[in-house]
Design an enzyme around this catalytic site. Structure first.
Site, PDB file in Angstrom:
ATOM      1  N   CYS A  89       0.828  -1.214   0.000  1.00 10.63           N
ATOM      2  CA  CYS A  89       0.000   0.000   0.000  1.00 10.63           C
ATOM      3  C   CYS A  89       0.862   1.264   0.000  1.00 10.63           C
ATOM      4  O   CYS A  89       1.559   1.558   0.970  1.00 10.63           O
ATOM      5  CB  CYS A  89      -0.922  -0.029   1.221  1.00 10.63           C
ATOM      6  SG  CYS A  89      -1.754   1.529   1.573  1.00 10.63           S
ATOM      7  N   CYS A  92      -0.055   3.733   2.757  1.00  9.85           N
ATOM      8  CA  CYS A  92       0.464   3.290   4.060  1.00  9.85           C
ATOM      9  C   CYS A  92       1.955   3.608   4.174  1.00  9.85           C
ATOM     10  O   CYS A  92       2.433   4.084   5.206  1.00  9.85           O
ATOM     11  CB  CYS A  92       0.250   1.790   4.238  1.00  9.85           C
ATOM     12  SG  CYS A  92      -1.471   1.253   4.067  1.00  9.85           S
TER      13      CYS A  92
END
Length: 204
Positions: A89, A92
């Site tokens: 991600c 993230c």
């Protein structure tokens, strides 16, 4: 005009002066070289320290290893910030440094929990907290009850303000805040036990 003869004392003085003149530049050169070496060593140390400081902040794996287990967070009497994430991600990853900074300031008062959505173990939690994009944050009070949720990249100032409110038992100033997310429907790799297909599993 006759030139007076050079005395032996004068000759000795000249001979002593010539080596001193020859050694002076090399002495100055040695000092200059020593200074260059000291500056180079200092810069190398600073670079190494800088790299060591940044590495943990940029690593989701390191943050996950340092996180509080969910089971402990639900019963230890502290409020919690739960983050659903994945190593692939990009949102993230972009927040890793800010999350590391927050931990430094709040780790003694707040549980920081990280749940990797690629681990099917967390499928019940994903369904319970309606995780359909990451990072997905869940704020829990000191009894483990959900206070609020937020999806996507969150500025550190917003997370910090919410944590301060969570600690004081006040309403979170930035509830339901939404930022840029990594969608679960388009992962870089598909696994048979992938919890990102939780919609299909829930309907079966």
């Amino acid at each position: 005009m006759t030139v007076p003869p050079i005395s032996s004392e004068s000759t000795d003085a000249i001979n002593r002066a010539v080596p001193e003149a020859n050694t002076s530049p090399s002495l100055g050169q040695r000092w200059r070289n020593l200074l260059i070496v000291l500056v180079a060593v200092t810069l190398s140390v600073l670079v190494v320290l800088g790299i060591r400081t940044e590495t943990p902040a940029a690593s989701l794996e390191a943050l996950a290893l340092d996180s509080v287990p969910l089971e402990s967070a639900l019963i230890n009497g502290k409020p919690s910030l739960v983050e659903f994430y994945a190593n692939w991600c990009t949102s993230c990853q972009a927040m890793a440094g800010e999350m590391a900074n927050l931990r430094e300031g709040y780790r003694d008062r707040v549980n920081f929990v990280m749940l990797n959505i690629d681990n099917s173990k967390w499928l019940p939690e994903m369904l319970s907290y309606r995780v359909d994009g990451i990072p997905h944050f869940v704020y829990l009070d000191d009894r483990g009850e959900t206070v609020s949720m937020a999806i996507g990249e969150q500025p550190q100032t917003i997370l910090s303000s919410n944590l301060d409110a969570l600690l004081s038992g006040e309403s979170l100033p930035y509830e339901q805040h939404t930022g840029r997310t990594s969608e679960l429907e388009t992962p870089p790799s598909i696994r048979s036990d992938n919890p990102r297909s939780h919609g299909a599993q829930a309907s079966s």
